[in-house]
Motif scaffolding. Structure first.
Motif, PDB file in Angstrom:
ATOM      1  N   PHE A 113      35.835  47.711  39.114  1.00 13.69           N
ATOM      2  CA  PHE A 113      37.000  47.492  38.250  1.00 13.69           C
ATOM      3  C   PHE A 113      37.141  48.550  37.154  1.00 13.69           C
ATOM      4  O   PHE A 113      37.892  48.361  36.211  1.00 13.69           O
ATOM      5  CB  PHE A 113      36.919  46.091  37.635  1.00 13.69           C
ATOM      6  CG  PHE A 113      36.840  45.008  38.679  1.00 13.69           C
ATOM      7  CD1 PHE A 113      37.984  44.505  39.260  1.00 13.69           C
ATOM      8  CD2 PHE A 113      35.601  44.539  39.100  1.00 13.69           C
ATOM      9  CE1 PHE A 113      37.914  43.532  40.246  1.00 13.69           C
ATOM     10  CE2 PHE A 113      35.520  43.565  40.080  1.00 13.69           C
ATOM     11  CZ  PHE A 113      36.669  43.061  40.663  1.00 13.69           C
TER      12      PHE A 113
ATOM     13  N   LYS B  59      41.213  44.679  35.377  1.00 12.75           N
ATOM     14  CA  LYS B  59      40.524  45.946  35.103  1.00 12.75           C
ATOM     15  C   LYS B  59      39.477  45.739  34.017  1.00 12.75           C
ATOM     16  O   LYS B  59      39.609  44.857  33.163  1.00 12.75           O
ATOM     17  CB  LYS B  59      41.546  47.003  34.636  1.00 12.75           C
ATOM     18  CG  LYS B  59      40.963  48.379  34.353  1.00 12.75           C
ATOM     19  CD  LYS B  59      42.046  49.349  33.876  1.00 12.75           C
ATOM     20  CE  LYS B  59      41.458  50.720  33.571  1.00 12.75           C
ATOM     21  NZ  LYS B  59      42.488  51.670  33.059  1.00 12.75           N
TER      22      LYS B  59
ATOM     23  N   THR C 242      37.998  40.722  30.605  1.00  9.83           N
ATOM     24  CA  THR C 242      38.758  41.745  31.323  1.00  9.83           C
ATOM     25  C   THR C 242      39.776  42.371  30.372  1.00  9.83           C
ATOM     26  O   THR C 242      40.084  41.806  29.321  1.00  9.83           O
ATOM     27  CB  THR C 242      39.520  41.153  32.532  1.00  9.83           C
ATOM     28  OG1 THR C 242      40.612  40.367  32.055  1.00  9.83           O
ATOM     29  CG2 THR C 242      38.608  40.289  33.393  1.00  9.83           C
TER      30      THR C 242
END
Length: 238
Positions: A159, A198, A215
């Motif tokens: 990620f 991400k 995140t």
């Protein structure tokens, strides 16, 4: 032989300067007419179970916790790499992992630094005058009692530029397991969508080994549970 006043002053000054005091780790010593103790601990993973917070050092880095106990506050404490002074981690981040001190009344200091794991560092104590005491940290040994699963580190790397949790999980579940079958939302219902996200970052490691991650977008948290080298459970919150 005639010496100038400036030369005499320089000579006297060099003669009167005291050599640095060498400190032994976690051993009380006398410095500038007060008793002090300096200790440190290096760790790649810091855990505060009460606050349910975890701090994980990036690859190649390690956290160095420096703790000073003193009789009074008439001193400066710093961490140096050669002549370069290292800045401590911001208290907003380090707060749960340093000693809880009342900075308005306590003469002690407790600071956290993020440094290179193979670096050479010195803890320096300076008086308000010219007295100096130093403690060589030597080769930093990771004293973390909890380690991050290497496979979890690989999963987090999925990620760095962005990705989808269930799509990425396909490489980390047991053969034949569909990630949708082991993933739930905060209400316990199954996940039917796999939104982009991400920058997964570990914020806590639960007692059962579950990793709680923040995140940059997509979810407020993502929890990953492992069974050995395989993901066994995924829970997300929006």
């Amino acid at each position: 032989m005639i010496l100038s006043i400036a030369a005499v002053g320089l000579l006297l000054g060099s003669c009167s300067a005291e050599p640095p005091v060498t400190i032994k780790k976690a051993t009380e010593f006398t410095f500038d007419e007060q008793k002090m103790t300096v200790d440190f601990k290096a760790s790649t993973v810091l855990v505060n179970e009460k606050e349910q917070q975890t701090l994980v050092a990036p690859e190649g880095k390690i956290y160095l916790l420096v703790d000073v106990k003193a009789a009074n506050s008439n001193y400066f404490a710093s961490l140096k790499e050669g002549d370069k002074e290292i800045q401590p981690v911001d208290f907003l981040v380090s707060g749960p992992f340093v000693r809880d001190l009342d900075i308005t009344t306590s003469p002690d200091k407790s600071d956290l630094y993020l440094v290179d794991a193979n670096g050479k560092y010195t803890i320096e104590i300076k008086s308000y005058g010219d007295a100096v005491a130093t403690l060589d940290a030597g080769t930093l040994k990771d004293e973390a009692t909890l380690k991050v699963n290497p496979r979890m580190k690989e999963f987090l790397n999925e990620f760095t530029e962005g990705g989808r949790v269930l799509e990425a999980a396909k490489k980390y579940v047991k053969s034949g397991v569909n990630p949708y079958d082991i993933a739930t939302e905060e209400n316990g219902e199954a996940m039917f969508a796999d939104p982009a996200t991400k920058g997964l970052k570990i914020t806590n490691i639960k007692a059962d080994g579950t990793y709680v991650c923040s995140t940059e977008f997509g979810f407020s948290s993502v929890e990953i549970t492992w069974d050995g080298d395989n993901i066994s459970k995924i829970a997300v919150k929006y």
